[in-house]
Design a protein around this motif. Structure first.
Motif, PDB file in Angstrom:
ATOM      1  N   ALA A   2       0.828  -1.209   0.000  1.00 42.41           N
ATOM      2  CA  ALA A   2       0.000   0.000   0.000  1.00 42.41           C
ATOM      3  C   ALA A   2       0.862   1.257   0.000  1.00 42.41           C
ATOM      4  CB  ALA A   2      -0.938  -0.008   1.208  1.00 42.41           C
ATOM      5  N   ASN A   3       1.954   1.239   0.769  1.00 42.16           N
ATOM      6  CA  ASN A   3       2.843   2.408   0.828  1.00 42.16           C
ATOM      7  C   ASN A   3       3.518   2.683  -0.512  1.00 42.16           C
ATOM      8  OD1 ASN A   3       2.183   2.861   3.473  1.00 42.16           O
ATOM      9  ND2 ASN A   3       4.167   2.310   4.320  1.00 42.16           N
ATOM     10  N   VAL A   4       3.906   1.611  -1.211  1.00 43.43           N
ATOM     11  CA  VAL A   4       4.504   1.780  -2.539  1.00 43.43           C
ATOM     12  C   VAL A   4       3.476   2.365  -3.499  1.00 43.43           C
ATOM     13  CG1 VAL A   4       5.484   0.578  -4.529  1.00 43.43           C
ATOM     14  CG2 VAL A   4       6.193  -0.073  -2.222  1.00 43.43           C
ATOM     15  N   ALA A   5       2.246   1.831  -3.461  1.00 46.90           N
ATOM     16  CA  ALA A   5       1.180   2.338  -4.335  1.00 46.90           C
ATOM     17  C   ALA A   5       0.863   3.793  -4.011  1.00 46.90           C
ATOM     18  CB  ALA A   5      -0.073   1.468  -4.185  1.00 46.90           C
ATOM     19  N   ARG A   6       0.824   4.115  -2.716  1.00 45.69           N
ATOM     20  CA  ARG A   6       0.543   5.498  -2.310  1.00 45.69           C
ATOM     21  C   ARG A   6       1.624   6.455  -2.791  1.00 45.69           C
ATOM     22  NH1 ARG A   6      -0.971   3.506   3.764  1.00 45.69           N
ATOM     23  NH2 ARG A   6      -3.196   3.052   3.414  1.00 45.69           N
ATOM     24  N   PHE A   7       2.879   6.011  -2.717  1.00 46.91           N
ATOM     25  CA  PHE A   7       3.981   6.877  -3.128  1.00 46.91           C
ATOM     26  C   PHE A   7       3.896   7.214  -4.617  1.00 46.91           C
ATOM     27  CE2 PHE A   7       8.304   7.484  -4.799  1.00 46.91           C
ATOM     28  CZ  PHE A   7       8.718   8.559  -4.015  1.00 46.91           C
ATOM     29  N   PHE A   8       3.669   6.206  -5.443  1.00 39.14           N
ATOM     30  CA  PHE A   8       3.668   6.432  -6.889  1.00 39.14           C
ATOM     31  C   PHE A   8       2.350   7.041  -7.379  1.00 39.14           C
ATOM     32  CE2 PHE A   8       7.174   3.402  -6.579  1.00 39.14           C
ATOM     33  CZ  PHE A   8       8.109   4.032  -7.382  1.00 39.14           C
ATOM     34  N   LEU A   9       1.219   6.466  -6.945  1.00 42.02           N
ATOM     35  CA  LEU A   9      -0.076   6.960  -7.424  1.00 42.02           C
ATOM     36  C   LEU A   9      -0.501   8.246  -6.720  1.00 42.02           C
ATOM     37  CD1 LEU A   9      -2.086   3.598  -7.644  1.00 42.02           C
ATOM     38  CD2 LEU A   9      -0.943   4.835  -9.493  1.00 42.02           C
ATOM     39  N   GLY A  10      -0.135   8.380  -5.445  1.00 46.14           N
ATOM     40  CA  GLY A  10      -0.590   9.529  -4.671  1.00 46.14           C
ATOM     41  C   GLY A  10       0.376  10.693  -4.630  1.00 46.14           C
ATOM     42  N   PHE A  11       1.606  10.490  -5.131  1.00 43.95           N
ATOM     43  CA  PHE A  11       2.582  11.585  -5.093  1.00 43.95           C
ATOM     44  C   PHE A  11       3.292  11.780  -6.436  1.00 43.95           C
ATOM     45  CE2 PHE A  11       6.979  13.059  -4.040  1.00 43.95           C
ATOM     46  CZ  PHE A  11       6.625  14.384  -3.796  1.00 43.95           C
ATOM     47  N   ILE A  12       3.962  10.749  -6.928  1.00 44.31           N
ATOM     48  CA  ILE A  12       4.757  10.892  -8.152  1.00 44.31           C
ATOM     49  C   ILE A  12       3.882  11.255  -9.353  1.00 44.31           C
ATOM     50  CG2 ILE A  12       6.259   9.718  -9.799  1.00 44.31           C
ATOM     51  CD1 ILE A  12       7.618  10.429  -7.175  1.00 44.31           C
ATOM     52  N   VAL A  13       2.790  10.516  -9.559  1.00 44.81           N
ATOM     53  CA  VAL A  13       1.905  10.789 -10.706  1.00 44.81           C
ATOM     54  C   VAL A  13       1.306  12.195 -10.638  1.00 44.81           C
ATOM     55  CG1 VAL A  13      -0.242  10.113 -11.860  1.00 44.81           C
ATOM     56  CG2 VAL A  13       1.407   8.359 -11.174  1.00 44.81           C
ATOM     57  N   PRO A  14       0.742  12.630  -9.482  1.00 43.83           N
ATOM     58  CA  PRO A  14       0.224  14.005  -9.418  1.00 43.83           C
ATOM     59  C   PRO A  14       1.291  15.068  -9.681  1.00 43.83           C
ATOM     60  CG  PRO A  14      -0.670  12.722  -7.618  1.00 43.83           C
ATOM     61  CD  PRO A  14       0.380  11.870  -8.273  1.00 43.83           C
ATOM     62  N   VAL A  15       2.506  14.875  -9.137  1.00 42.52           N
ATOM     63  CA  VAL A  15       3.574  15.859  -9.355  1.00 42.52           C
ATOM     64  C   VAL A  15       3.913  15.961 -10.838  1.00 42.52           C
ATOM     65  CG1 VAL A  15       6.042  16.292  -9.020  1.00 42.52           C
ATOM     66  CG2 VAL A  15       4.608  15.746  -7.067  1.00 42.52           C
ATOM     67  N   LEU A  16       4.073  14.823 -11.515  1.00 46.32           N
ATOM     68  CA  LEU A  16       4.389  14.831 -12.948  1.00 46.32           C
ATOM     69  C   LEU A  16       3.271  15.475 -13.757  1.00 46.32           C
ATOM     70  CD1 LEU A  16       5.984  11.275 -13.383  1.00 46.32           C
ATOM     71  CD2 LEU A  16       7.154  13.486 -13.260  1.00 46.32           C
ATOM     72  N   LEU A  17       2.022  15.181 -13.376  1.00 43.96           N
ATOM     73  CA  LEU A  17       0.880  15.742 -14.107  1.00 43.96           C
ATOM     74  C   LEU A  17       0.818  17.261 -13.953  1.00 43.96           C
ATOM     75  CD1 LEU A  17      -1.638  15.134 -15.787  1.00 43.96           C
ATOM     76  CD2 LEU A  17      -2.909  14.837 -13.654  1.00 43.96           C
TER      77      LEU A  17
END
Length: 326
Positions: free
Chosen positions: A196-211
């Motif tokens: 869950a933490n890995v998913a949260r990091f990528f989906l909840g932080f990395i993807v929004p920042v890139l977008l």
């Protein structure tokens, strides 16, 4: 044989009890009070500012502005979280969770629901502004109130479903004969929480920042090449996207980095160094509740107009009161 099995079982239980006791990180009352006053200040400031933001965003919706739908959802998310945050004040005051496991899990739901609805809605605002500036005539169907309502509802449903599959009782609540703890649990991570933490990091932080970075770059390029865009409009769009990016980077960045680092800390007896940076990152994330009102009250046109009206009304009321006294 049975005696040997009983002895082995007793030894395992003793080892488990010892490891759990070693993982219990005691927090001093003075440090708890610092967090308590911080969260109290957040609550006192957030409730009226987000209540006012609901009114401001409703004015957007009445004007058939799709941006108002996203802003309304943001304010609703912040208010819901702030109400749930009040439970943590009692926890910080006592140093022990007294509300039981069900309420604990619910408060954790509120926390992560606010994280990811805010994240997603901020992305929606960035994309909406991107389409309005870069493709003003091409994707008009995506910039309608009805579309914004469908997108907002879909975000809430997806976030709630994601939380339902990743937030568990065992990862949120720990209780023994001495005390009970909610969320501040530093036992070895379960496989479910690590994933869950890995998913949260990528989906909840990395993807929004890139977008948001992509939409910001696209808008900046479009504004530079479009000489018809007024200087004041350029500044307003720049401020809007800057606040969106700061919200995601500053409010959500530290806590997601800590979630990822937490996976690497297998031995909970060595987690003491990690304890306060993690708690500070959670505290920083709650500032999101104050950044969102800034986004729609002081940067958008309707927000600034309504703030001016309220200030003018208060000034007139004070002046009339002074005249009555004289």
């Amino acid at each position: 044989m049975c005696e040997h099995m009983n002895a082995t079982s007793a030894m395992e239980n003793l080892t488990l009890a010892t490891s759990l006791s070693e993982c219990d990180l005691a927090e001093s009352a003075s440090r708890r009070k610092l967090f308590l006053f911080f969260y109290l200040a957040i609550i006192i400031t957030s409730i009226p500012s987000n209540a006012f933001s609901l009114y401001v965003s409703w004015q957007h919706i009445r004007q058939k502005n799709e941006l108002g739908v996203y802003l309304f959802s943001l304010a609703l998310s912040d208010l819901t979280f702030t109400v749930g945050l009040s439970l943590w004040l009692d926890f910080l005051w006592r140093g022990v969770w007294t509300h039981g496991g069900y309420v604990c899990v619910l408060s954790v739901y509120f926390l992560f629901t606010n994280f990811y609805t805010s994240d997603a809605l901020l992305c929606c605002i960035a994309v909406d502004r991107y389409l309005a500036v870069v493709h003003p005539l091409k994707y008009t169907f995506l910039r309608k109130v009805g579309t914004a309502v469908v997108v907002s509802v879909a975000i809430w449903v997806l976030v709630v479903c994601f939380n339902a599959t990743t937030i568990t009782w065992e990862d949120s609540y720990h209780e023994n004969n001495k005390f009970s703890v909610c969320f501040d649990i530093f036992l070895p991570l379960s496989e479910n929480l690590a994933r869950a933490n890995v998913a949260r990091f990528f989906l909840g932080f990395i993807v929004p920042v890139l977008l948001v970075l992509f939409t910001t770059w696209g808008i900046c390029e479009a504004v530079k090449s479009n000489q018809a865009t007024e200087e004041q409009e350029r500044k307003r769009i720049s401020k809007l996207l800057t606040v969106v990016l700061i919200c995601i980077l500053f409010c959500f960045g530290p806590v997601h980095v800590m979630m990822l680092i937490r996976i690497l800390v297998d031995d909970c007896r060595k987690v003491a160094w990690f304890f306060y940076p993690y708690k500070i990152s959670i505290a920083i994330s709650t500032l999101n509740c104050l950044a969102d009102p800034l986004l729609y009250c002081f940067i958008t046109r309707t927000g600034k107009a309504n703030v001016s009206k309220v200030v003018l009304f208060c000034q007139l009321k004070k002046r009339s009161k002074d005249e009555c006294v004289v």
